[in-house]
Scaffold this motif. Structure first.
Motif, PDB file in Angstrom:
ATOM      1  N   LEU A 224     -11.082   4.158   5.658  1.00 54.72           N
ATOM      2  CA  LEU A 224     -10.943   2.723   5.851  1.00 54.72           C
ATOM      3  C   LEU A 224     -10.480   2.460   7.274  1.00 54.72           C
ATOM      4  O   LEU A 224      -9.552   3.119   7.768  1.00 54.72           O
ATOM      5  CB  LEU A 224      -9.914   2.167   4.850  1.00 54.72           C
ATOM      6  CG  LEU A 224      -9.852   0.666   4.640  1.00 54.72           C
ATOM      7  CD1 LEU A 224     -11.167   0.141   4.067  1.00 54.72           C
ATOM      8  CD2 LEU A 224      -8.695   0.317   3.709  1.00 54.72           C
TER       9      LEU A 224
ATOM     10  N   HIS B  43       0.857  -1.179   0.000  1.00 51.64           N
ATOM     11  CA  HIS B  43       0.000   0.000   0.000  1.00 51.64           C
ATOM     12  C   HIS B  43       0.896   1.233   0.000  1.00 51.64           C
ATOM     13  O   HIS B  43       2.065   1.172   0.393  1.00 51.64           O
ATOM     14  CB  HIS B  43      -0.985   0.018   1.178  1.00 51.64           C
ATOM     15  CG  HIS B  43      -0.348   0.116   2.533  1.00 51.64           C
ATOM     16  ND1 HIS B  43       0.141  -0.978   3.221  1.00 51.64           N
ATOM     17  CD2 HIS B  43      -0.129   1.181   3.336  1.00 51.64           C
ATOM     18  CE1 HIS B  43       0.632  -0.600   4.378  1.00 51.64           C
ATOM     19  NE2 HIS B  43       0.492   0.706   4.478  1.00 51.64           N
TER      20      HIS B  43
ATOM     21  N   GLU C 220      -5.724   0.076  -0.528  1.00 51.22           N
ATOM     22  CA  GLU C 220      -5.434   0.812   0.692  1.00 51.22           C
ATOM     23  C   GLU C 220      -4.266   1.786   0.481  1.00 51.22           C
ATOM     24  O   GLU C 220      -3.295   1.462  -0.203  1.00 51.22           O
ATOM     25  CB  GLU C 220      -5.066  -0.160   1.820  1.00 51.22           C
ATOM     26  CG  GLU C 220      -6.099  -1.244   2.085  1.00 51.22           C
ATOM     27  CD  GLU C 220      -5.969  -2.471   1.193  1.00 51.22           C
ATOM     28  OE1 GLU C 220      -6.754  -3.414   1.377  1.00 51.22           O
ATOM     29  OE2 GLU C 220      -5.078  -2.490   0.306  1.00 51.22           O
TER      30      GLU C 220
ATOM     31  N   ALA D  62      -9.039   4.229   1.161  1.00 46.84           N
ATOM     32  CA  ALA D  62      -9.027   3.290   0.037  1.00 46.84           C
ATOM     33  C   ALA D  62      -9.343   4.073  -1.226  1.00 46.84           C
ATOM     34  O   ALA D  62     -10.216   4.953  -1.219  1.00 46.84           O
ATOM     35  CB  ALA D  62     -10.057   2.184   0.243  1.00 46.84           C
TER      36      ALA D  62
END
Length: 231
Positions: free
Chosen positions: A90, A64, A110, A104
């Motif tokens: 998120l 991420h 993410e 997100a």
């Protein structure tokens, strides 16, 4: 010989739509490439490649992104901009006192907007970090594969960074989340000698998965797929 990092590649249901989200957030131009879009970074900044595929997202991503901020107001504005572009908040178990904001993107990938004053990402640029789930062994592998200095190596956590500075790539150490099928995100490398580089990477601990139309697919020691193409 070593490979150059072209980009962090994300599979997408709609690469053009996802590029339209990330380009303004990172302040980058969109370059059309076969099957998708490439957001080229400044020297030291990792590129972001978005490829339209039918692969479905299954569980949290193995990577991420960490987007940095210059101050409290800048962090707030970045979050607000991301929400306007289609992001959502998120909950991944973060604590209220933690300074980063977890979001997100429109396809559920993410990412975090990092609080100002984060010393680890100081001077790394807007795309400060590509944060991965991985063992110390995989961090050492990528240090050798890319020829980048190992700038963090403590408590099974590792990070590498280009000698030019810029975006860090990090791995959080064990325990690892279960790998659910093929990853939707991976590193894309380029080399001048494909055959020789495949041999070098496999000697370092990679596994060759097989040829593709535009290169070779391999997996790192943790089983994460990556792409090697001719430069």
């Amino acid at each position: 010989m070593s490979s150059d990092l072209v980009a962090v590649t994300y599979d997408a249901r709609d690469a053009a739509r996802l590029a339209a989200f990330w380009a303004p957030l990172l302040g980058r131009e969109v370059v059309d490439v076969a099957g998708g879009a490439l957001l080229v970074g400044a020297p030291g900044q990792a590129g972001l490649e978005l490829v339209t595929t039918s692969t479905e997202k299954a569980g949290p991503g193995r990577f991420h992104l960490h987007v940095t901020s210059d101050g409290d107001r800048d962090q707030q504005q970045t979050v607000e901009q991301a929400l306007r572009l289609g992001a959502r908040h998120l909950d991944v178990g973060q604590l209220p006192e933690e300074g980063h904001v977890v979001l997100a993107d429109p396809e559920g990938n993410e990412f975090c907007v990092i609080e100002p004053g984060n010393g680890f990402l100081a001077g790394c640029g807007v795309l400060g970090e590509v944060s991965g789930d991985g063992t110390r062994a995989v961090g050492v592998f990528w240090h050798q594969a890319l020829g980048w200095p190992l700038v963090w190596d403590q408590d099974q956590e590792t990070a590498v960074q280009s000698p030019q500075g810029g975006t860090k790539i990090s791995w959080g150490g064990p325990p690892l989340a279960e790998k659910l099928g093929r990853n939707r995100e991976r590193l894309h490398l380029a080399t001048t000698d494909l055959e020789a580089e495949v041999a070098r990477l496999t000697a370092l601990g990679a596994t060759e998965i097989g040829p593709l139309l535009d290169g070779v697919e391999l997996a790192d020691p943790d089983g994460n797929e990556f792409l090697l193409t001719p430069r």
